[in-house]
Design a protein around this motif. Sequence first.
Motif, PDB file in Angstrom:
ATOM      1  N   ASP A   1       0.814  -1.222   0.000  1.00 31.33           N
ATOM      2  CA  ASP A   1       0.000   0.000   0.000  1.00 31.33           C
ATOM      3  C   ASP A   1       0.846   1.271   0.000  1.00 31.33           C
ATOM      4  O   ASP A   1       0.492   2.260   0.624  1.00 31.33           O
ATOM      5  N   ASP A   2       1.930   1.266  -0.744  1.00 33.54           N
ATOM      6  CA  ASP A   2       2.764   2.455  -0.831  1.00 33.54           C
ATOM      7  C   ASP A   2       2.270   3.343  -1.966  1.00 33.54           C
ATOM      8  O   ASP A   2       2.937   3.546  -2.979  1.00 33.54           O
ATOM      9  N   TYR A   3       1.058   3.878  -1.797  1.00 37.53           N
ATOM     10  CA  TYR A   3       0.460   4.715  -2.832  1.00 37.53           C
ATOM     11  C   TYR A   3      -0.687   5.512  -2.234  1.00 37.53           C
ATOM     12  O   TYR A   3      -1.224   5.175  -1.172  1.00 37.53           O
ATOM     13  N   ASP A   4      -1.081   6.591  -2.927  1.00 37.13           N
ATOM     14  CA  ASP A   4      -2.261   7.365  -2.560  1.00 37.13           C
ATOM     15  C   ASP A   4      -3.415   6.911  -3.444  1.00 37.13           C
ATOM     16  O   ASP A   4      -3.299   6.908  -4.672  1.00 37.13           O
ATOM     17  N   SER A   5      -4.530   6.553  -2.819  1.00 35.04           N
ATOM     18  CA  SER A   5      -5.639   5.972  -3.577  1.00 35.04           C
ATOM     19  C   SER A   5      -6.787   6.937  -3.795  1.00 35.04           C
ATOM     20  O   SER A   5      -7.869   6.533  -4.201  1.00 35.04           O
ATOM     21  N   ALA A   6      -6.565   8.218  -3.522  1.00 34.85           N
ATOM     22  CA  ALA A   6      -7.575   9.236  -3.795  1.00 34.85           C
ATOM     23  C   ALA A   6      -6.864  10.532  -4.147  1.00 34.85           C
ATOM     24  O   ALA A   6      -5.691  10.711  -3.813  1.00 34.85           O
ATOM     25  N   PRO A   7      -7.553  11.442  -4.843  1.00 35.47           N
ATOM     26  CA  PRO A   7      -6.915  12.713  -5.196  1.00 35.47           C
ATOM     27  C   PRO A   7      -6.391  13.446  -3.972  1.00 35.47           C
ATOM     28  O   PRO A   7      -6.910  13.307  -2.862  1.00 35.47           O
ATOM     29  N   THR A   8      -5.370  14.254  -4.168  1.00 36.87           N
ATOM     30  CA  THR A   8      -4.645  14.891  -3.068  1.00 36.87           C
ATOM     31  C   THR A   8      -5.518  15.649  -2.073  1.00 36.87           C
ATOM     32  O   THR A   8      -5.298  15.556  -0.867  1.00 36.87           O
ATOM     33  N   PRO A   9      -6.535  16.412  -2.489  1.00 40.49           N
ATOM     34  CA  PRO A   9      -7.337  17.122  -1.483  1.00 40.49           C
ATOM     35  C   PRO A   9      -8.050  16.193  -0.512  1.00 40.49           C
ATOM     36  O   PRO A   9      -8.534  16.632   0.519  1.00 40.49           O
ATOM     37  N   PHE A  10      -8.119  14.907  -0.834  1.00 42.14           N
ATOM     38  CA  PHE A  10      -8.833  13.962   0.016  1.00 42.14           C
ATOM     39  C   PHE A  10      -7.833  12.989   0.639  1.00 42.14           C
ATOM     40  O   PHE A  10      -8.068  11.795   0.715  1.00 42.14           O
ATOM     41  N   ALA A  11      -6.689  13.516   1.112  1.00 48.58           N
ATOM     42  CA  ALA A  11      -5.610  12.659   1.586  1.00 48.58           C
ATOM     43  C   ALA A  11      -6.055  11.749   2.726  1.00 48.58           C
ATOM     44  O   ALA A  11      -5.537  10.649   2.889  1.00 48.58           O
ATOM     45  N   ALA A  12      -7.028  12.187   3.529  1.00 49.24           N
ATOM     46  CA  ALA A  12      -7.485  11.363   4.651  1.00 49.24           C
ATOM     47  C   ALA A  12      -8.129  10.071   4.176  1.00 49.24           C
ATOM     48  O   ALA A  12      -8.301   9.132   4.948  1.00 49.24           O
ATOM     49  N   GLN A  13      -8.505   9.994   2.889  1.00 51.31           N
ATOM     50  CA  GLN A  13      -9.159   8.805   2.369  1.00 51.31           C
ATOM     51  C   GLN A  13      -8.202   7.914   1.581  1.00 51.31           C
ATOM     52  O   GLN A  13      -8.623   6.949   0.964  1.00 51.31           O
ATOM     53  N   THR A  14      -6.921   8.226   1.613  1.00 52.14           N
ATOM     54  CA  THR A  14      -5.980   7.392   0.883  1.00 52.14           C
ATOM     55  C   THR A  14      -5.714   6.103   1.653  1.00 52.14           C
ATOM     56  O   THR A  14      -6.013   5.985   2.839  1.00 52.14           O
ATOM     57  N   THR A  15      -5.123   5.146   0.970  1.00 54.72           N
ATOM     58  CA  THR A  15      -4.855   3.861   1.606  1.00 54.72           C
ATOM     59  C   THR A  15      -3.837   4.005   2.731  1.00 54.72           C
ATOM     60  O   THR A  15      -3.980   3.423   3.796  1.00 54.72           O
ATOM     61  N   ASP A  16      -2.799   4.778   2.504  1.00 50.19           N
ATOM     62  CA  ASP A  16      -1.752   4.982   3.506  1.00 50.19           C
ATOM     63  C   ASP A  16      -1.431   6.467   3.566  1.00 50.19           C
ATOM     64  O   ASP A  16      -0.400   6.919   3.054  1.00 50.19           O
ATOM     65  N   PRO A  17      -2.326   7.275   4.191  1.00 49.31           N
ATOM     66  CA  PRO A  17      -2.164   8.735   4.093  1.00 49.31           C
ATOM     67  C   PRO A  17      -0.914   9.233   4.796  1.00 49.31           C
ATOM     68  O   PRO A  17      -0.590   8.843   5.908  1.00 49.31           O
ATOM     69  N   ASN A  18      -0.202  10.092   4.095  1.00 49.14           N
ATOM     70  CA  ASN A  18       0.977  10.743   4.657  1.00 49.14           C
ATOM     71  C   ASN A  18       1.168  12.057   3.916  1.00 49.14           C
ATOM     72  O   ASN A  18       1.955  12.136   2.971  1.00 49.14           O
ATOM     73  N   PRO A  19       0.401  13.097   4.274  1.00 54.56           N
ATOM     74  CA  PRO A  19       0.459  14.368   3.527  1.00 54.56           C
ATOM     75  C   PRO A  19       1.866  14.954   3.462  1.00 54.56           C
ATOM     76  O   PRO A  19       2.194  15.671   2.530  1.00 54.56           O
TER      77      PRO A  19
ATOM     78  N   ASN B   1     -30.191   7.656 -10.676  1.00 55.78           N
ATOM     79  CA  ASN B   1     -30.066   8.801  -9.774  1.00 55.78           C
ATOM     80  C   ASN B   1     -28.709   8.837  -9.077  1.00 55.78           C
ATOM     81  O   ASN B   1     -28.461   9.730  -8.274  1.00 55.78           O
ATOM     82  N   ARG B   2     -27.862   7.839  -9.437  1.00 56.14           N
ATOM     83  CA  ARG B   2     -26.553   7.821  -8.787  1.00 56.14           C
ATOM     84  C   ARG B   2     -25.582   6.977  -9.613  1.00 56.14           C
ATOM     85  O   ARG B   2     -25.905   5.876 -10.051  1.00 56.14           O
ATOM     86  N   ALA B   3     -24.381   7.512  -9.811  1.00 54.94           N
ATOM     87  CA  ALA B   3     -23.269   6.739 -10.357  1.00 54.94           C
ATOM     88  C   ALA B   3     -22.295   6.505  -9.214  1.00 54.94           C
ATOM     89  O   ALA B   3     -21.723   7.459  -8.669  1.00 54.94           O
ATOM     90  N   ASN B   4     -22.137   5.250  -8.816  1.00 54.33           N
ATOM     91  CA  ASN B   4     -21.256   4.884  -7.710  1.00 54.33           C
ATOM     92  C   ASN B   4     -19.831   4.772  -8.238  1.00 54.33           C
ATOM     93  O   ASN B   4     -19.518   3.895  -9.037  1.00 54.33           O
TER      94      ASN B   4
ATOM     95  N   ASP C   1     -15.705   3.938   1.701  1.00 59.35           N
ATOM     96  CA  ASP C   1     -15.355   4.931   2.714  1.00 59.35           C
ATOM     97  C   ASP C   1     -15.262   6.346   2.145  1.00 59.35           C
ATOM     98  O   ASP C   1     -15.088   7.303   2.907  1.00 59.35           O
ATOM     99  N   ALA C   2     -15.361   6.483   0.836  1.00 56.15           N
ATOM    100  CA  ALA C   2     -15.280   7.809   0.222  1.00 56.15           C
ATOM    101  C   ALA C   2     -16.557   8.599   0.522  1.00 56.15           C
ATOM    102  O   ALA C   2     -17.614   8.040   0.825  1.00 56.15           O
ATOM    103  N   THR C   3     -16.446   9.916   0.413  1.00 56.12           N
ATOM    104  CA  THR C   3     -17.588  10.794   0.635  1.00 56.12           C
ATOM    105  C   THR C   3     -17.702  11.781  -0.519  1.00 56.12           C
ATOM    106  O   THR C   3     -16.786  11.942  -1.328  1.00 56.12           O
TER     107      THR C   3
END
Length: 440
Positions: free
Chosen positions: A106-124, A201-204, A210-212
Amino acid sequence: MAVAGFPLSRRTQLAMKYTVLLTLAAVSAARAGNPELAPVPTREPAQPWVKPTLDIRARFEYGDVDIPGTDTASAFTLRERVGLVTKDFHGFSALIEGEFLQAVGDDYDSAPTPFAAQTTDPNPAKPTTQIFDPETNELNQGYLQYQGFDTTVRAGRQRIILNNAAFVGNVGWRQNEQTYDALSISNQSIDDLTLYYAYANRANRIFGSDATGALRSFAGDIHLFNATYTGFGDLSLTGYAYLMDFDETAANAGYISNNTYGVIATSPAGPVTLYGEVAFQTDTDSSPVMKPDEAWYAHVNAAYKAGSHTFTLGYEYLDADFVTPLATVHAFNGFADAFIGPRIGLVRNPGLADIYLTHATPLPFWGLNFNQTVHLFGDNNSDFDYGWEYDVVLAKKFNENFLAIAKFAYYDADGPTAGPIANLAPFDTTRFSMELNYKF
C-alpha cells in the motif's frame, strides 16, 4: 426325397424346407446388423435455482508522476467479486454481487490529493503517486431483471456500458468498478434496431465505500437514451442523448453537469473499417454561469487490417469545457491517465486534441497478443504541444477462465505551458502493471 436310401414322407419334407428357410432368414438378419433401438429418454439435469459467480483480479501496479516532492508508488491489490444469480423463472431473475478489495502492498495514494485522509496509507508530508484502488467492501451489483417480448428490464444497482464507453462506462480498468443505481430498458422488437433507455439517480464511483461527496458518487437526474440501427448492410448507425444533471453533487460547482447529443457511424470499406462520431453538449440548470452554453466533440479513425496486423489511425477532439464525467476515461488519451481530471470535469477542461496510431498483432510465440500506441496531445486549437505518449500492452488468454495482462505507459510532457495556455498535464508520467484475472 430320400435320406440314406429311405424315402421321406411329404410332411417331413415340408418341415425340413421350413427349417432351411428360417435358418436363412436368421443368417440374413445377423448379416444385416442389429436393428436400431429407440433412444431411451433421458432427463436433462435440473439447473440450480441459484448459481455462484466469481471474478478475481490480482494486480501489481507501479506509478511515477514527476511532481516535485512526490514519491513513486507501488500497489499490490487483490479484488474479488462474489455473487449469486438466480435461474430464470417466467422471465424473471435476480443477481447480487459484492466487491472486496485488499491492498497487500500500500505504498500509494488511492484518492486525489485534497482527500488525503481517504488514501490507503495517508501521509500528507510525503505524498506518493496516485493509484485509484482504495480498499473497500461494498455492494457492486444488485438487481431484479425481466426478459420477454424482445425486451430486457433491469432495476437496481447495475453495470452500464454504452458504445465504446466514451460517455457512459464502468471504468473497468480500476479494481473497484463504477456502477449505477438505475432502471434500464432495452428493446429489440424491430428488426435491426436496438433501443435503450436508463434512468439513474446515482453513479457509484471507483473510490470505495469509505469515500464521501463527489468521490463516493455523482448523484442527480441521469437520463440515457441510445438507439442503434444495423439495417443498412454493413453500415451501423447510433444516435444518443445523455442528459446528466448532477444537482445533488457538489463536484466542481456543477461543472460536470451536461446534456450531450451525438451520432456514431461505422462501416467497413474493403480492408479498412471506418469510425466517425460527433457530439454536441449544452449546459444544464445546475451548470455554473462561467460554463459556456455549448461545446463540441469529434472522434474519427480508420483501422486497416493486413494479414495478422491491424493499424488504426485516429483523431479525437474535445472542445473547451466539453466533459465526460461517466466515461471509462482510461480507454482514451493514453494509459498513463495524464488527462483524466479535465476529461471527467473535476478540473476545468480548456480543450484537448489527440492524434494516435495503434498497431495490434498476435505474436508468434506463447500465444501473446501485442498492442502498441503512440499519442500526440494538444489543445483544442490543435497546437500539439501538450506532449506525447507511448503505450504497450501484452495479453495472454490461457483459457476461458484465466487472462494475464501486462501494460506499460510513458507520457512525456512538454512542460508547464503549452503555447499560450497552461499544459493540462505538465509532468512526465510512467505507469506499469501486471495482472492475472480469473472468472467463472
